[in-house]
Design an enzyme around this catalytic site. Structure first.
Site: not given
Length: 865
Positions: A193, A195, A339
């Site tokens: 959460g 972002k 990522c």
């Protein structure tokens, strides 16, 4: 107001998160049965090397050979802590000033005196000095007094919501979305959460001067418990512009209310204030990935890492990204990010997206944006590794019969068929057309003769962030712009006659039952028939392994079976909409369940299974329309008629007579909820709206003229519209309320204020800090930026209804302001008045400490609801 704690999400739901493996265990090594040297108390760090990792990324060329040592050295170091100031917080300027003028200078002084500590510093590429980074370890924070104070500051402000802890590179994708206050934004894979919180900040911060932004954020995640973590994170934002859902990203519902409406560029009729399909201006696809870009904060990945991790996620990532693009409006922007450093998860996915979408989607060059962010261009050539073998192109995979490898993993994306096979079978045993694939060159006879493929797509417009450039983690970002509608049938490297047949049959079944009319309620039987069919087909056309193929077949079966169940589901949904007009929205599904279990325990009854449309076990989302309660709230607080009430209140309880919490939603969220009802509640909603009112269930509260109090989370939104039960306190009295929690009317510094408080009606009231030298008699119009707290007006005293942590934070902020503002400085004699008048006793002569405990009973009663 951002930065008000109000989450009731239970922490037990996310205690199982990844442990901090950099932290030394509390137990000595002698207690470890696996440690042969039981007498050695020294902590042994994780092995930060993996030969397969070195070989893989050296061959891929993600950094030059000259940089390899610096790259690996940085990967083996712990990741610096990073955090972001909430731009919408009342105290944003105060916090930034404290960091720049207090902590930054004091920590710099520590470094100058000979310490090797690196001071905190703002991230140069993040706008307005709102993001910061430090290199301090927990051990350093404990040993150094200045650092310990800094650490306590971080903990408090994070808990309140004024600061968000977030990895530096994780802050980058939302910045490239170019979000505006009127945008509908979809965060496809949103948990945990950070972002989502950032996107909400941008929407609210850029909507200065407005009541609420016209846009909204829809945050989705597949896992229910991760949704709880997401809710906990975003509740600190205190926003009415958020919906949290629980769906597979690749099958997110399209919520199309009319079968033949075109997607993308159509605008809603101005006279018809409702949307007909769920489409978004911005989409963030931060997809599941192997995560080797997070090695610095999760060094246990070193021992787990292998070259096939990215291969196993490639197809899922494509499906999620394609679904995101299908939900994106024409002219909208989508950011795809991971990522991971693996090109199979990054450039290969972006290349396949561009091939499937033809010219309808373009890769945006954002090299001029955020110029201080050091980034590297995307790769245009890479290889695929499978089971220890390098595959320069799909020809090699075909020759070696690598069934888990698909053409889209390679730079060209081309499929090849061995013409010596008369049946022309591809790896999953289904025939293809020879015209649909490239023919292998007859002159090539061995793998050594093959040249490495190079993509002809502009993949250099993608961004790679590597750790040693700016002391961060690794990240990949691609910005995509949708210029026209997606092709009806995506352009693929291979198609299957068998699968086309399945697609055709599914299309027929779904089309026959695409729209049902039950009791006048129009409900779409599928999540946008054309898009869903395209998605199901794409699921069937690519398989990553036998397991993936089985999951695909199961998903097609699932989608078909949903059609058969639709009539009974819609009938139930129609009952919920028509027969239960009253309702509201939740903080979190888990907390609501816990609350209702408590209620059931009191009555000795088993809690009834909750149903939200077709979603069993999920609390319903219903518009609250009880005019008696609404009018009592309006009258008691004197809420101005200009405040939009109608259609903005929701609840999670079907029983309108036992509603405990009423939530407020923005117009954009209301429109989405309305659409969701019209299409048969396709969205599985776990959280929606901002908690605005709570039922006061204490004995004293039940006798109040209004049974609902204003929650601290919702107060900033409704504050400018309150005309009754509101008082303006001097800094001295405001500070004393925060310190003592409960004060008798006669004991306020300002006697006039005490009398006005006594004249209020029994129940909830709002106390606003009166700034400057304005007198109590001055008419002051409070706005959302005013500092205000909710209180309970009892028979002989005023008690705060704010958490102890909020009180502590407000006291610190007020003290800082008082010191810096000449006109706001309190005279010493004013600060001592309360103690002289009240001494050590509160109401009825009881000790002040005991009285404060009694004063908080009302708040504690509501907190346990």
């Amino acid at each position: 107001m951002g930065g008000r704690r109000g989450s009731r999400t239970q922490r037990k739901h996310f205690k199982q998160s990844r442990e901090n493996v950099w932290k030394r265990p509390k137990t000595e090594s002698s207690s470890d049965p696996n440690n042969p040297n039981s007498n050695n108390p020294a902590w042994q760090p994780f092995a930060t090397q993996n030969p397969s990792f070195d070989e893989y990324y050296k061959e891929q060329g993600i950094v030059s050979p000259e940089e390899w040592d610096a790259f690996m050295e940085m990967l083996r170091k712990p990741l610096p802590a990073a955090f972001r100031i909430n731009a919408t917080s009342q105290f944003c300027e105060d916090i930034r000033s404290q960091l720049e003028n207090d902590f930054m200078k004091s920590l710099q002084a520590e470094a100058i005196e000979g310490s090797d500590l690196e001071p905190i510093k703002p991230l140069p590429w993040y706008p307005d000095n709102l993001a910061w980074q430090s290199n301090f370890s927990r051990m350093q924070l404990r040993k150094n007094q200045t650092l310990e104070r800094f650490h306590e500051f971080l903990k408090l402000e994070t808990e309140i919501g004024n600061i968000s802890r977030q990895e530096a590179v994780s802050m980058v994708p939302p910045l490239f979305l170019d979000v505006r206050p009127d945008h509908f934004v979809l965060d496809v894979c949103a948990a945990p959460g950070s972002k989502t919180f950032q996107l909400l900040e941008i929407i609210h911060h850029s909507a200065k001067g407005r009541f609420l932004p016209d846009g909204m954020v829809l945050a989705n995640d597949l896992d229910v418990q991760r949704c709880n973590l997401l809710i906990h994170q975003t509740k600190r934002m205190c926003t009415a512009n958020l919906i949290v859902t629980n769906h597979e990203g690749q099958h997110f519902p399209g919520c199309r209310s009319h079968k033949n409406i075109s997607n993308g560029s159509e605008t809603t009729n101005n006279l018809e204030q409702s949307i007909t399909q769920l489409l978004f201006d911005r989409v963030l696809c931060d997809v599941p990935c192997s995560g080797d870009g997070t090695l610095r904060k999760a060094p246990d990945i070193w021992r787990k890492w292998n070259g096939g991790m990215g291969n196993g996620l490639h197809c899922l990532q494509i499906h999620i990204a394609m679904r995101g693009l299908s939900l994106l409006k024409v002219g909208g922007r989508m950011v795809y990010s991971t990522c991971s450093m693996n090109p199979v998860e990054n450039e290969a996915v972006v290349a396949e997206i561009l091939r499937r979408c033809g010219g309808s989607v373009e890769l945006v060059d954002v090299s001029n944006e955020l110029p201080q962010l050091i980034r590297r261009p995307g790769l245009t050539k890479w290889k695929v590794r499978d089971k220890g073998v390098w595959l320069p192109s799909y020809k090699d995979a075909r020759k070696l019969q690598r069934n888990g490898i698909v053409p889209s993993m390679f730079p060209s994306g081309k499929n090849y068929v061995d013409l010596t096979n008369n049946n022309q079978k591809i790896e999953n045993g289904e025939s293809v057309n020879a015209e649909d694939v490239d023919q292998p060159d007859d002159t090539i006879s061995s793998i050594d003769d093959l040249e490495e493929e190079v993509s002809d797509l502009p993949l250099q417009r993608c961004m790679r962030i590597v750790p040693h450039d700016q002391n961060t983690g690794a990240f990949f970002i691609a910005v995509l712009h949708k210029v026209s509608h997606l092709p009806a049938i995506p352009d693929k490297s291979a198609t299957s006659q068998g699968k086309l047949s399945t697609r055709s049959e599914l299309h027929e079944n779904l089309s026959d039952q695409a729209t049902e009319e039950i009791n006048g309620l129009e409900v779409s039987s599928v999540d946008g028939a054309d898009e869903k069919i395209s998605e199901v087909a794409s699921m069937a056309e690519e398989n990553i392994s036998e397991m993936a193929l089985e999951a695909t077949d199961e998903k097609i079966s699932e989608e078909t079976s949903e059609v058969d169940e639709k009539i009974s589901d819609v009938a139930l949904e129609a009952d919920l909409v028509d027969d239960e007009p009253a309702g509201g929205a939740p903080e979190s599904n888990s907390s609501e369940a816990a609350d209702k279990k408590t209620d059931s325990a009191k009555t000795g009854e088993k809690r009834k299974l909750q149903i939200q449309g077709k979603w069993k076990g999920v609390d319903p989302v219903l518009f609250f329309q009880d005019e008696t309660i609404i009018n009592s709230i309006k009258t008691f607080y004197g809420i101005d008629e200009s405040f939009p009430f109608t259609g903005h209140l929701v609840t999670r309880n079907k029983d309108a007579n036992h509603v405990k919490r009423i939530y407020y939603v923005s117009k954009s969220v209301r429109d989405v909820l309305d659409l969701n009802f019209r299409v048969g509640q396709q969205l599985k909603i776990t959280s929606v709206g901002l908690k605005m009112f709570e039922r006061q269930s204490s004995r004293e509260g039940s006798s109040a003229p209004c049974s609902f109090r204003i929650s601290s989370e919702g107060l900033p939104v409704i504050l400018p519209y309150i005309t009754k039960q509101i008082l303006y306190a001097s800094p001295a009295d405001f500070k004393h309320l925060l310190q003592y929690k409960s004060i008798k009317f006669a004991d306020f510094v300002d006697a006039d204020f005490g009398q006005k408080a006594a004249d209020l009606m029994l129940g909830c009231c709002v106390i606003v800090l009166r700034e400057g030298d304005k007198s109590l008699s001055d008419h002051i119009q409070a706005d959302a930026s005013a500092i205000a707290i909710g209180c309970w007006k009892g028979r002989s005293s005023l008690s705060v209804m704010v958490t102890a942590m909020d009180c502590q934070e407000l006291l610190e902020r007020l003290s800082a302001r008082i010191e810096t503002e000449k006109n706001g400085t309190l005279a010493p004699e004013s600060l001592g008045v309360l103690d002289k008048k009240q001494g050590m006793s509160g109401e009825n002569g009881t000790p002040l400490e005991d009285h404060n405990v009694e004063a908080m009973k009302i708040q504690d009663t509501n907190a346990s609801e």
